[in-house]
Design a protein around this motif. Structure first.
Motif, PDB file in Angstrom:
ATOM      1  N   ALA A 114       1.224  -1.702  -0.375  1.00  0.00           N
ATOM      2  CA  ALA A 114      -0.141   0.385   0.149  1.00  0.00           C
ATOM      3  C   ALA A 114       1.201   1.169   0.186  1.00  0.00           C
ATOM      4  CB  ALA A 114      -1.121  -0.058   1.166  1.00  0.00           C
ATOM      5  N   CYS A 115       1.524   1.632   0.686  1.00  0.00           N
ATOM      6  CA  CYS A 115       2.707   2.914   0.667  1.00  0.00           C
ATOM      7  C   CYS A 115       3.611   2.345   0.005  1.00  0.00           C
ATOM      8  CB  CYS A 115       3.270   2.875   2.431  1.00  0.00           C
ATOM      9  SG  CYS A 115       1.726   3.309   3.473  1.00  0.00           S
ATOM     10  N   ALA A 116       4.633   1.310   0.101  1.00  0.00           N
ATOM     11  CA  ALA A 116       6.106   1.970  -0.718  1.00  0.00           C
ATOM     12  C   ALA A 116       5.391   1.179  -2.517  1.00  0.00           C
ATOM     13  CB  ALA A 116       7.106   1.136  -0.377  1.00  0.00           C
ATOM     14  N   GLY A 117       4.405   0.991  -2.233  1.00  0.00           N
ATOM     15  CA  GLY A 117       4.145   1.249  -4.098  1.00  0.00           C
ATOM     16  C   GLY A 117       4.889  -0.442  -4.791  1.00  0.00           C
ATOM     17  N   GLU A 118       4.849  -1.721  -3.654  1.00  0.00           N
ATOM     18  CA  GLU A 118       5.791  -2.828  -4.437  1.00  0.00           C
ATOM     19  C   GLU A 118       4.401  -3.973  -4.874  1.00  0.00           C
ATOM     20  OE1 GLU A 118       8.264  -5.466  -1.540  1.00  0.00           O
ATOM     21  OE2 GLU A 118       9.717  -3.698  -0.884  1.00  0.00           O
ATOM     22  N   GLY A 119       5.169  -4.533  -5.594  1.00  0.00           N
ATOM     23  CA  GLY A 119       4.439  -5.439  -5.931  1.00  0.00           C
ATOM     24  C   GLY A 119       4.224  -7.399  -5.495  1.00  0.00           C
ATOM     25  N   LEU A 120       2.850  -7.183  -5.687  1.00  0.00           N
ATOM     26  CA  LEU A 120       2.670  -8.685  -4.773  1.00  0.00           C
ATOM     27  C   LEU A 120       3.747  -9.473  -4.531  1.00  0.00           C
ATOM     28  CD1 LEU A 120       0.596  -9.012  -2.027  1.00  0.00           C
ATOM     29  CD2 LEU A 120      -1.413  -9.907  -4.420  1.00  0.00           C
ATOM     30  N   ALA A 121       4.665  -9.661  -5.383  1.00  0.00           N
ATOM     31  CA  ALA A 121       5.162 -10.793  -5.566  1.00  0.00           C
ATOM     32  C   ALA A 121       6.473 -10.892  -5.466  1.00  0.00           C
ATOM     33  CB  ALA A 121       5.024 -11.007  -7.222  1.00  0.00           C
ATOM     34  N   ALA A 122       6.884  -9.098  -5.804  1.00  0.00           N
ATOM     35  CA  ALA A 122       8.324  -8.976  -5.156  1.00  0.00           C
ATOM     36  C   ALA A 122       7.854  -8.546  -2.936  1.00  0.00           C
ATOM     37  CB  ALA A 122       8.288  -6.853  -5.123  1.00  0.00           C
ATOM     38  N   ALA A 123       6.739  -8.786  -3.305  1.00  0.00           N
ATOM     39  CA  ALA A 123       6.891  -8.553  -1.405  1.00  0.00           C
ATOM     40  C   ALA A 123       6.707  -9.714  -1.002  1.00  0.00           C
ATOM     41  CB  ALA A 123       5.216  -7.864  -1.200  1.00  0.00           C
ATOM     42  N   GLU A 124       6.293 -10.371  -1.249  1.00  0.00           N
ATOM     43  CA  GLU A 124       6.067 -12.102  -0.949  1.00  0.00           C
ATOM     44  C   GLU A 124       7.487 -12.511  -0.994  1.00  0.00           C
ATOM     45  OE1 GLU A 124       2.089 -13.449  -2.294  1.00  0.00           O
ATOM     46  OE2 GLU A 124       3.281 -13.257  -3.715  1.00  0.00           O
ATOM     47  N   LYS A 125       8.623 -12.573  -1.877  1.00  0.00           N
ATOM     48  CA  LYS A 125       9.893 -12.235  -2.042  1.00  0.00           C
ATOM     49  C   LYS A 125      11.017 -11.979  -0.706  1.00  0.00           C
ATOM     50  CE  LYS A 125      13.538 -13.408  -5.661  1.00  0.00           C
ATOM     51  NZ  LYS A 125      13.838 -12.985  -7.090  1.00  0.00           N
ATOM     52  N   ALA A 126      10.432 -10.768  -0.947  1.00  0.00           N
ATOM     53  CA  ALA A 126      11.352  -9.866   0.161  1.00  0.00           C
ATOM     54  C   ALA A 126      11.387 -10.010   1.785  1.00  0.00           C
ATOM     55  CB  ALA A 126      10.731  -8.570   0.066  1.00  0.00           C
ATOM     56  N   LEU A 127      10.037 -11.247   1.927  1.00  0.00           N
ATOM     57  CA  LEU A 127       9.310 -11.423   3.127  1.00  0.00           C
ATOM     58  C   LEU A 127       9.433 -12.366   3.463  1.00  0.00           C
ATOM     59  CD1 LEU A 127       5.563  -9.248   3.631  1.00  0.00           C
ATOM     60  CD2 LEU A 127       8.430  -8.957   4.620  1.00  0.00           C
ATOM     61  N   GLY A 128      10.213 -13.203   2.171  1.00  0.00           N
ATOM     62  CA  GLY A 128      11.005 -14.799   2.234  1.00  0.00           C
ATOM     63  C   GLY A 128       9.423 -15.961   1.969  1.00  0.00           C
ATOM     64  N   TRP A 129       8.325 -15.135   2.040  1.00  0.00           N
ATOM     65  CA  TRP A 129       7.300 -16.064   1.862  1.00  0.00           C
ATOM     66  C   TRP A 129       6.995 -17.294   0.150  1.00  0.00           C
ATOM     67  CZ3 TRP A 129       2.655 -11.683   3.384  1.00  0.00           C
ATOM     68  CH2 TRP A 129       3.178 -11.648   4.914  1.00  0.00           C
ATOM     69  N   PRO A 130       5.759 -18.479   1.008  1.00  0.00           N
ATOM     70  CA  PRO A 130       6.071 -18.611  -0.792  1.00  0.00           C
ATOM     71  C   PRO A 130       4.763 -17.902  -1.456  1.00  0.00           C
ATOM     72  CG  PRO A 130       4.044 -19.594   1.618  1.00  0.00           C
ATOM     73  CD  PRO A 130       5.447 -18.509   1.522  1.00  0.00           C
ATOM     74  N   SER A 131       4.961 -18.178  -3.163  1.00  0.00           N
ATOM     75  CA  SER A 131       4.259 -17.027  -3.730  1.00  0.00           C
ATOM     76  C   SER A 131       2.757 -17.774  -2.984  1.00  0.00           C
ATOM     77  CB  SER A 131       4.397 -17.935  -4.737  1.00  0.00           C
ATOM     78  OG  SER A 131       3.978 -17.860  -5.815  1.00  0.00           O
ATOM     79  N   ARG A 132       2.224 -16.283  -3.773  1.00  0.00           N
ATOM     80  CA  ARG A 132       0.260 -16.535  -3.621  1.00  0.00           C
ATOM     81  C   ARG A 132       0.405 -16.715  -1.842  1.00  0.00           C
ATOM     82  NH1 ARG A 132      -2.172 -17.753  -8.847  1.00  0.00           N
ATOM     83  NH2 ARG A 132      -0.462 -18.754 -10.061  1.00  0.00           N
ATOM     84  N   ALA A 133       0.828 -16.274  -1.338  1.00  0.00           N
ATOM     85  CA  ALA A 133       0.229 -16.381   0.587  1.00  0.00           C
ATOM     86  C   ALA A 133       0.436 -14.447   0.451  1.00  0.00           C
ATOM     87  CB  ALA A 133       1.834 -16.760   0.975  1.00  0.00           C
ATOM     88  N   GLY A 134       0.915 -13.940   0.151  1.00  0.00           N
ATOM     89  CA  GLY A 134       0.569 -12.234   0.563  1.00  0.00           C
ATOM     90  C   GLY A 134      -0.564 -11.903  -0.350  1.00  0.00           C
TER      91      GLY A 134
END
Length: 152
Positions: A114-134
């Protein structure tokens, strides 16, 4: 009006409301909302959070602020404008309250998208989450934030 644009009302620094065209493809939330992946309520809550983040001046500044100091009005001159620092502090309080309402496990992806404007896939990757969990976590966070902002 192009299909990728919507009309939105914003408040300018002088407190006047203006109607503007917003390219919904520019924000991650707008992109998700345009594809039906976020409800109107969730989109509105995320946008309110982003606006408070911007009004509070929490983003990175690359230049100095060159705002002129407000002038005192004479007997017939305009009165003093509202103190921008008070508006900034109020926005910071709303932002902090909304982030706290989202909760510690949900606020990370909420801020990134919402604030930094990252895409969902990029945010998941940065947080170390599995794909589609975000998407699920983001939706839960936006639901809590919508309740905090009292979005119908």
């Amino acid at each position: 009006m192009p299909a990728s644009h919507i009309e939105q009302m914003i408040e300018d620094p002088d407190g006047r409301w203006q109607r503007i065209l917003v390219n919904i493809g520019e924000s991650s939330l707008g992109w998700l909302h345009a594809r039906g992946l976020l409800s109107d309520r969730h989109y509105a809550a995320g946008d309110m959070l982003r606006q408070d983040w911007e009004r509070a001046g929490l983003g990175i500044r690359v230049t100095m602020r060159w705002d002129a100091a407000p002038r005192d009005g004479g007997r017939r001159g305009p009165g003093r404008r509202p103190d921008p620092t008070l508006a900034q502090m109020a926005a910071r309080e709303r932002f902090d309250g909304a982030i706290a309402a989202a909760g510690p496990g949900l606020s990370d992806i909420l801020w990134r998208v919402a604030c930094a404007g990252e895409g969902l896939a990029a945010a998941e990757k940065a947080l170390g989450w599995p794909s589609r969990a975000g998407k699920l976590v983001l939706t839960l966070a936006l639901d809590r934030v919508a309740g905090w902002y009292r979005v119908a």
